[in-house]
Design a protein around this motif. Sequence first.
Motif, short mmCIF file in Angstrom:
data_model
loop_
_atom_site.label_atom_id
_atom_site.label_comp_id
_atom_site.label_asym_id
_atom_site.label_seq_id
_atom_site.Cartn_x
_atom_site.Cartn_y
_atom_site.Cartn_z
N GLY A 268 42.56 81.60 -5.44
CA GLY A 268 43.62 82.57 -5.22
C GLY A 268 44.28 82.47 -3.86
O GLY A 268 45.40 82.96 -3.68
N ASP A 269 43.62 81.81 -2.90
CA ASP A 269 44.17 81.76 -1.55
C ASP A 269 44.23 80.35 -0.97
O ASP A 269 44.49 80.18 0.22
CB ASP A 269 43.33 82.65 -0.61
CG ASP A 269 44.07 83.02 0.66
OD1 ASP A 269 45.31 83.08 0.63
OD2 ASP A 269 43.41 83.23 1.69
N TRP A 270 44.00 79.33 -1.79
CA TRP A 270 43.92 78.00 -1.20
C TRP A 270 45.28 77.35 -0.95
O TRP A 270 45.34 76.26 -0.43
CB TRP A 270 43.00 77.11 -2.01
CG TRP A 270 43.48 76.74 -3.40
CD1 TRP A 270 44.53 77.27 -4.10
CD2 TRP A 270 42.90 75.74 -4.24
NE1 TRP A 270 44.63 76.69 -5.33
CE2 TRP A 270 43.64 75.73 -5.44
CE3 TRP A 270 41.84 74.85 -4.12
CZ2 TRP A 270 43.35 74.87 -6.50
CZ3 TRP A 270 41.55 74.00 -5.17
CH2 TRP A 270 42.31 74.01 -6.35
N ASN A 271 46.37 78.01 -1.33
CA ASN A 271 47.67 77.46 -0.98
C ASN A 271 47.84 77.41 0.54
O ASN A 271 48.59 76.56 1.07
CB ASN A 271 48.79 78.30 -1.60
CG ASN A 271 48.83 79.72 -1.07
OD1 ASN A 271 47.88 80.46 -1.25
ND2 ASN A 271 49.92 80.09 -0.43
N LEU A 272 47.15 78.30 1.27
CA LEU A 272 47.18 78.26 2.74
C LEU A 272 46.60 76.94 3.24
O LEU A 272 47.18 76.27 4.11
CB LEU A 272 46.40 79.44 3.30
CG LEU A 272 46.14 79.45 4.81
CD1 LEU A 272 47.44 79.50 5.58
CD2 LEU A 272 45.23 80.62 5.19
N LEU A 273 45.46 76.55 2.69
CA LEU A 273 44.84 75.27 3.06
C LEU A 273 45.74 74.10 2.68
O LEU A 273 45.94 73.17 3.47
CB LEU A 273 43.50 75.14 2.34
CG LEU A 273 42.22 75.53 3.07
CD1 LEU A 273 41.04 75.44 2.13
CD2 LEU A 273 42.00 74.63 4.28
N SER A 274 46.26 74.13 1.49
CA SER A 274 47.10 73.04 1.00
C SER A 274 48.32 72.84 1.87
O SER A 274 48.69 71.71 2.21
CB SER A 274 47.50 73.31 -0.45
OG SER A 274 48.30 72.27 -0.95
#
Length: 497
Positions: A27-33
């Motif tokens: 749910g929040d890994w777009n920040l990492l990507s």
Amino acid sequence: MPSLSKFLADNPGLSEKEADWLQHLVGDWNLLSDLLRSDLVLWIKEESGALAVAHCRPATGSTVYYEDPVGRPSDGGTEGVEIVRLLDGGEASRVPTAIEREGRAATGLLVPVRKNGQTLAVLAAESPDSDGHPSNNETQQRKLGHRLLRMLESGAFPIEGAPIPPRRGAPRVGDGVVELDDAGVVCWISPNAISAFHRFGIEGDMEGVTLAELSTEVLQSRSPVDESLPLVLMGRAAWRSDMQARGGTLSLRAVPLTEQGRRTGAVILVRDVTELRRRERELITKDATIREVHHRVKNNLQTVAALLRMQSRRMKTDEAREALAEAMRRVSTIALVHESLLQGSQEAVHFDEVIDRCLRLAVDAASATVHRAGTPQLTDAQVEVRTEKIGRVGSIRAEEATPLALVVTELATNAVEHGLSETGGTLTIRSERTGSHLVISIEDDGDGMGAAKPTGLGTNIALTLVQGQLGGTLTWEDRPGGGTRAMVEVYLDPLTL
């Protein structure tokens, strides 16, 4: 393609809490990507090796996958062996390796996803090789991304309690990034973030200065300030907040950075949402105006109905009084729709509530020879009419609710006046809806029509509304057990929310 929930549910090696943690990560890994400018692939262990169960493409760079890799098992090559080794609890090398994706040279990095010392999955970060030298902006963002990867490996990311579900105006890496140290001092700021803060009213060089102090100088003293804003500006809480000044609004999200349980800094995502918030205020104002219009229309229609009632009392003939009473009933039906529109936030009507009131209105206003079940019997000659509703209509557009309510009221009134006024009985409205297809049947258990065809002003009004405004059909038939059934069949337009 099965969903991530299905993959996790089918994996016997993961508990419910561990599966929730992986859902939280995705749910929040777009920040990492976005920080790493890399595709992210999540691998979980299965009997035959490893399986890719989720994939994320970066919004700040190009992808290495043309086709989604979700559902693919790991191969028997070096990369597949390394993924399985990490899933079995092995230590990560943290060294990027050269890989190839769909004929393009790329770089891959494998990181174990851990929680409470247990390896739950493996995250693969894969990015295409670049021909040129990376910019300072790209280099700084990658450094921040690698700090989050270390938190991921130690079980500190994703951050528990962080507001993961998307909220309107939530900032992303491409909107602007600020790096803070553990004291809230700006270490580095991206060009987009500088532009956003300059439009907000903060001028000059921001590096080396506490972000909270810079922001406090331009905050509007009379505007309410979110109580979480100081924590966000200092990078101490994983939260989101809006900051408003000089007519501008910034949306801020803080992601604290930790090492071995100690906070070492924070990533602040910033986005200028001035125009978005202005449009939201316009929508709120528009919604309030529409509600006020419906309220005034309802009051005006009720006034017209009251005037018709007063006028009917002055009529000297029964025919004139009945005509005015019918007009009053129709005006009251339209007022019911506008009253229902006052209850919701959308231009849609919960039509089942309207049907309930149409039933009561039809029986109460139909004839002096009947009384509704549950109400006092005024004369000994009155017969009792029971009402029942079967099925549900749901929500329909306001443009269709008004003619449909009039049709239901007219047909229900006709059923009482011509089918139940002498014998009494049951008036039933049966609704069947499948998608946009709606069938409403108005039934009575009276004597039935026989060979006669329905006529009169009410029938003509119902036919005109069904065929003209609703584009449907209206038919009558005898009920098998006695009585009459009127069937309205229409196809409704979809709701636009």
